[in-house]
Design a protein around this motif. Sequence first.
Motif, mmCIF file in Angstrom:
data_model
loop_
_atom_site.group_PDB
_atom_site.id
_atom_site.type_symbol
_atom_site.label_atom_id
_atom_site.label_comp_id
_atom_site.label_asym_id
_atom_site.label_seq_id
_atom_site.Cartn_x
_atom_site.Cartn_y
_atom_site.Cartn_z
ATOM 1 N N UNK A 1 0.681 -1.240 0.055
ATOM 2 C CA UNK A 1 -0.020 0.039 0.022
ATOM 3 C C UNK A 1 0.748 1.098 0.202
ATOM 4 N N UNK A 2 1.075 2.024 -1.086
ATOM 5 C CA UNK A 2 1.596 3.291 -1.311
ATOM 6 C C UNK A 2 0.757 4.295 -1.727
ATOM 7 N N UNK A 3 1.289 5.509 -1.277
ATOM 8 C CA UNK A 3 0.500 6.889 -1.507
ATOM 9 C C UNK A 3 1.538 7.685 -2.182
ATOM 10 N N UNK A 4 1.025 8.438 -3.055
ATOM 11 C CA UNK A 4 1.719 9.803 -3.684
ATOM 12 C C UNK A 4 0.974 10.973 -3.183
ATOM 13 N N UNK A 5 1.769 12.140 -2.700
ATOM 14 C CA UNK A 5 0.920 13.385 -2.447
ATOM 15 C C UNK A 5 1.934 14.394 -2.796
ATOM 16 N N UNK A 6 1.457 15.703 -2.663
ATOM 17 C CA UNK A 6 2.153 17.016 -2.716
ATOM 18 C C UNK A 6 2.055 17.426 -1.271
ATOM 19 N N UNK A 7 3.459 17.796 -0.824
ATOM 20 C CA UNK A 7 3.570 18.131 0.736
ATOM 21 C C UNK A 7 3.487 19.664 0.948
#
Length: 151
Positions: A129-135
Amino acid sequence: MNIRKSLIALALLGCAGVVQAAPNCTIKLKGGDNMQYDQKSVSVSAACKSISIELEHTGKLPVAAMGHNVVVTATPDADAVARDGLKAGAAGGYLPAGDARVLASTKMIGGGQTATASLPGNKLKAGGAYTFFCSFPGHSSLMRGTVVVTP
Protein backbone atom coordinates in the motif's frame (compact mmCIF):
# COMPACT_ATOMS: atom_id res chain seq x y z
CA MET A 1 2.05 -22.75 -50.82
CA ASN A 2 -1.12 -22.05 -48.79
CA ILE A 3 -0.14 -24.72 -46.25
CA ARG A 4 3.28 -23.08 -45.81
CA LYS A 5 1.67 -19.65 -45.21
CA SER A 6 -0.76 -21.18 -42.73
CA LEU A 7 2.06 -22.85 -40.80
CA ILE A 8 4.05 -19.62 -40.69
CA ALA A 9 0.98 -17.71 -39.51
CA LEU A 10 0.34 -20.25 -36.76
CA ALA A 11 3.98 -20.09 -35.65
CA LEU A 12 3.84 -16.28 -35.47
CA LEU A 13 0.63 -16.38 -33.46
CA GLY A 14 2.25 -18.78 -31.01
CA CYS A 15 5.22 -16.45 -30.57
CA ALA A 16 2.94 -13.43 -30.08
CA GLY A 17 1.51 -15.04 -26.96
CA VAL A 18 4.99 -15.32 -25.45
CA VAL A 19 5.88 -11.65 -25.98
CA GLN A 20 5.12 -9.57 -22.90
CA ALA A 21 4.86 -5.83 -22.51
CA ALA A 22 7.84 -4.12 -20.93
CA PRO A 23 7.28 -3.36 -17.25
CA ASN A 24 6.09 0.17 -16.46
CA CYS A 25 8.89 1.84 -14.50
CA THR A 26 7.77 5.48 -14.71
CA ILE A 27 5.28 7.53 -12.73
CA LYS A 28 4.23 10.56 -14.82
CA LEU A 29 2.06 13.20 -13.19
CA LYS A 30 0.87 16.68 -14.06
CA GLY A 31 -0.38 19.20 -11.53
CA GLY A 32 -1.65 22.71 -12.06
CA ASP A 33 -3.00 25.79 -10.33
CA ASN A 34 -6.22 23.88 -9.56
CA MET A 35 -4.40 21.86 -6.85
CA GLN A 36 -5.00 18.49 -8.51
CA TYR A 37 -2.85 15.85 -10.13
CA ASP A 38 -4.07 14.54 -13.47
CA GLN A 39 -4.27 10.99 -12.03
CA LYS A 40 -5.59 9.46 -8.81
CA SER A 41 -3.82 6.14 -9.32
CA VAL A 42 -0.58 5.12 -11.04
CA SER A 43 0.85 1.68 -11.65
CA VAL A 44 4.45 0.44 -11.71
CA SER A 45 6.01 -3.00 -11.85
CA ALA A 46 7.83 -4.66 -8.97
CA ALA A 47 10.23 -5.99 -11.64
CA CYS A 48 11.71 -2.51 -12.19
CA LYS A 49 15.29 -2.00 -11.03
CA SER A 50 14.62 1.73 -10.79
CA ILE A 51 11.38 3.71 -10.87
CA SER A 52 11.34 7.23 -12.31
CA ILE A 53 9.00 9.95 -11.15
CA GLU A 54 8.25 12.79 -13.57
CA LEU A 55 6.23 15.84 -12.54
CA GLU A 56 5.08 18.65 -14.80
CA HIS A 57 3.56 21.77 -13.24
CA THR A 58 1.05 22.88 -15.88
CA GLY A 59 0.01 26.04 -14.03
CA LYS A 60 1.35 29.58 -14.12
CA LEU A 61 1.69 30.49 -10.44
CA PRO A 62 5.18 30.62 -8.85
CA VAL A 63 6.46 28.00 -6.42
CA ALA A 64 5.90 30.27 -3.38
CA ALA A 65 2.18 30.57 -4.17
CA MET A 66 1.33 27.20 -5.73
CA GLY A 67 4.31 24.88 -5.46
CA HIS A 68 3.96 21.17 -6.19
CA ASN A 69 6.08 18.10 -5.69
CA VAL A 70 5.50 14.36 -5.62
CA VAL A 71 6.22 12.43 -2.44
CA VAL A 72 5.90 8.63 -2.29
CA THR A 73 5.41 6.90 1.06
CA ALA A 74 3.83 3.77 2.45
CA THR A 75 0.14 4.63 2.83
CA PRO A 76 0.12 4.48 6.66
CA ASP A 77 2.93 7.10 6.73
CA ALA A 78 1.47 9.65 4.30
CA ASP A 79 -0.49 11.86 6.73
CA ALA A 80 2.33 11.98 9.31
CA VAL A 81 4.94 12.84 6.65
CA ALA A 82 2.70 15.64 5.32
CA ARG A 83 2.23 17.04 8.88
CA ASP A 84 5.94 16.80 9.68
CA GLY A 85 6.75 18.46 6.37
CA LEU A 86 5.02 21.64 7.50
CA LYS A 87 7.62 21.96 10.26
CA ALA A 88 10.42 21.70 7.67
CA GLY A 89 9.02 24.77 5.92
CA ALA A 90 9.73 26.10 2.45
CA ALA A 91 13.51 25.90 2.92
CA GLY A 92 13.16 22.14 3.49
CA GLY A 93 10.77 21.64 0.57
CA TYR A 94 8.04 20.86 3.10
CA LEU A 95 9.64 17.49 3.85
CA PRO A 96 11.47 16.34 6.96
CA ALA A 97 15.20 16.04 6.16
CA GLY A 98 16.43 12.45 5.95
CA ASP A 99 13.02 10.98 6.78
CA ALA A 100 13.16 7.21 6.08
CA ARG A 101 9.37 7.20 5.59
CA VAL A 102 9.86 9.18 2.37
CA LEU A 103 10.56 6.56 -0.29
CA ALA A 104 11.08 9.19 -2.99
CA SER A 105 10.30 12.83 -3.70
CA THR A 106 10.78 15.42 -6.38
CA LYS A 107 11.80 18.97 -5.57
CA MET A 108 9.11 21.62 -5.16
CA ILE A 109 8.38 23.41 -8.47
CA GLY A 110 6.26 26.28 -9.74
CA GLY A 111 4.23 26.88 -12.89
CA GLY A 112 5.85 25.78 -16.15
CA GLN A 113 8.59 23.77 -14.44
CA THR A 114 9.34 20.05 -14.38
CA ALA A 115 11.02 17.83 -11.82
CA THR A 116 12.24 14.25 -11.73
CA ALA A 117 13.28 11.78 -9.08
CA SER A 118 13.88 8.07 -8.86
CA LEU A 119 13.81 5.29 -6.35
CA PRO A 120 15.17 1.75 -6.33
CA GLY A 121 12.45 -0.62 -7.51
CA ASN A 122 13.03 -2.91 -4.53
CA LYS A 123 11.60 -0.23 -2.19
CA LEU A 124 8.12 -1.04 -3.55
CA LYS A 125 6.63 -4.51 -3.15
CA ALA A 126 3.84 -5.96 -5.29
CA GLY A 127 0.56 -5.71 -3.40
CA GLY A 128 1.94 -3.13 -0.95
CA ALA A 129 0.00 0.00 0.00
CA TYR A 130 1.69 3.19 -1.27
CA THR A 131 0.53 6.79 -1.62
CA PHE A 132 1.79 9.74 -3.62
CA PHE A 133 0.99 13.31 -2.55
CA CYS A 134 2.09 16.93 -2.71
CA SER A 135 3.63 18.20 0.54
CA PHE A 136 3.01 21.94 -0.10
CA PRO A 137 0.88 23.28 2.82
CA GLY A 138 -2.79 22.46 2.35
CA HIS A 139 -2.27 20.40 -0.81
CA SER A 140 -1.90 16.84 0.49
CA SER A 141 -5.60 16.28 1.07
CA LEU A 142 -6.48 17.10 -2.56
CA MET A 143 -3.28 16.18 -4.37
CA ARG A 144 -3.06 12.54 -3.41
CA GLY A 145 -3.27 9.19 -5.11
CA THR A 146 -2.40 5.53 -4.96
CA VAL A 147 0.69 3.77 -6.30
CA VAL A 148 -0.28 0.25 -7.43
CA VAL A 149 2.68 -2.12 -7.63
CA THR A 150 2.13 -5.09 -9.94
CA PRO A 151 4.24 -8.26 -9.98
